[in-house]
Enzyme design. Sequence first.
Site, PDB file in Angstrom:
ATOM      1  N   VAL A 185       0.812  -1.223   0.000  1.00 13.54           N
ATOM      2  CA  VAL A 185       0.000   0.000   0.000  1.00 13.54           C
ATOM      3  C   VAL A 185       0.845   1.272   0.000  1.00 13.54           C
ATOM      4  CG1 VAL A 185      -1.992  -1.086   1.081  1.00 13.54           C
ATOM      5  CG2 VAL A 185      -0.254  -0.032   2.532  1.00 13.54           C
ATOM      6  N   LYS A 186       2.143   1.154  -0.183  1.00 16.78           N
ATOM      7  CA  LYS A 186       2.975   2.350  -0.171  1.00 16.78           C
ATOM      8  C   LYS A 186       3.003   3.035  -1.547  1.00 16.78           C
ATOM      9  CE  LYS A 186       4.446   2.325   4.141  1.00 16.78           C
ATOM     10  NZ  LYS A 186       3.873   1.222   4.949  1.00 16.78           N
ATOM     11  N   THR A 187       3.574   4.240  -1.553  1.00 14.91           N
ATOM     12  CA  THR A 187       3.578   5.080  -2.762  1.00 14.91           C
ATOM     13  C   THR A 187       4.272   4.390  -3.937  1.00 14.91           C
ATOM     14  OG1 THR A 187       3.597   7.009  -1.337  1.00 14.91           O
ATOM     15  CG2 THR A 187       4.223   7.363  -3.627  1.00 14.91           C
TER      16      THR A 187
END
Length: 398
Positions: A185-187
């Site tokens: 779910v990170k950038t």
Amino acid sequence: MPGFEIFGNEERKEVNDVLESGILMRYGFDHMRNGHWKAKELEKAITETFQVGHAQLTSSGTTALSTAMAVMGVGAGDEVIMPTFTFVASFEAIIAAGATPVLVDIDDTLCLDPKAVERAITPKTKMVMPVHMCGAMAQMDELQALCKAHNILLLEDACQAIGGTFNGQKLGTIGDGGTFSFDFVKTITCGEGGVFLTNNEEYFKNADHYTDHGHDHVGSDRGAETHPFLGYNYRISELHAAVGLGQIRKLDHILATQRKNNAVIKAALSQVEGVTFRRIADPAGDNASFLSFFLPTEELTRSAHKALLDNGLGGNFYWYDNNWHYIKKWEHLKNATSLFPLNPGLVEAIGKMDFENFQQSDAIMGRTISSLINLTWTDEQAQERAEKMAATIKSVLS
Ligand SMILES: *Cc1c(COP(=O)(O)O)cnc(C)c1O
């Protein structure tokens, strides 16, 4: 924020290179890999993109933090100052190192309050670990000055702030070490993965060894390498690195999109009386993955959060009640609940901490909502969402 929103042919091509060679391991098998070294390539892309001397990929952001603790020499008996608002990985890595997490208040930047940090420094303080939460930075100038004055290490947990800057310097490269997470779910995502960044040659060399069971990586024959010290398997796989290579090239696009969409939501909420915004030490350096704002009271904030979700406006987070991110619900930390016996000094130190005494953090987090900024909204969708959010909050506040 999530890079997975924009997976495409770029990631697919990199992954296919790896699958076609059949070598999913980042080290060795030199003559079978068709010249593909995705982890090495990603490390190079990271050092270039973030203008940092060295990058060591790891299996996760958590193992990047553990690697940082090890190579920076943090262990039994040491204290590490960290914020009350972060992700559980921050204290997990400190405890795994055998060190003691010392939690201190955040301020209206949603990051470490430098004054609270100063008060928490003891002769045992070995490291300060600011966490650049929700895309924006801790007050690095003040923290750096404090660390320098007291001869303390500075490790930036930049897992949520890739691409952000402070006074022109890339977050994650300002301290003695820094970390990014590439979890799903990170950038920027690899599926799972992380990286330890540093300008310190010795830290890097040891990180390279530590993350591969202490192998020294001298020569090309893996069997013949020696082990200068103990290590673990914190390696990233070639498949994961390949995904990251496709993703990292999209960083500029991601940041531009986040900043554009974030500004649309902010403009609408600015019109609502009673809404104020998180203080950002250097607004130009916000990676803009979230827009965080404050309402006048905890009660109104709870009502507004509920109304947003009831109106179909997901992606709005009330961290105060969240058991991954805020101290209030970290019962396992407060009770030092472990499957195996922890170092007695650590258990004693945790037992002595006053976990109920974070009124400053409570007063801020109780009034904070963070709104996730998506990458795939059209301009019309962003505008529509902004107006709907503003109307919903206005109706709660009036
Ligand atoms: C995600 C995250 C981590 C840990 O990263 P993983 O890759 O999930 O292990 C650490 N710190 C912060 C602030 C994070 O958000």
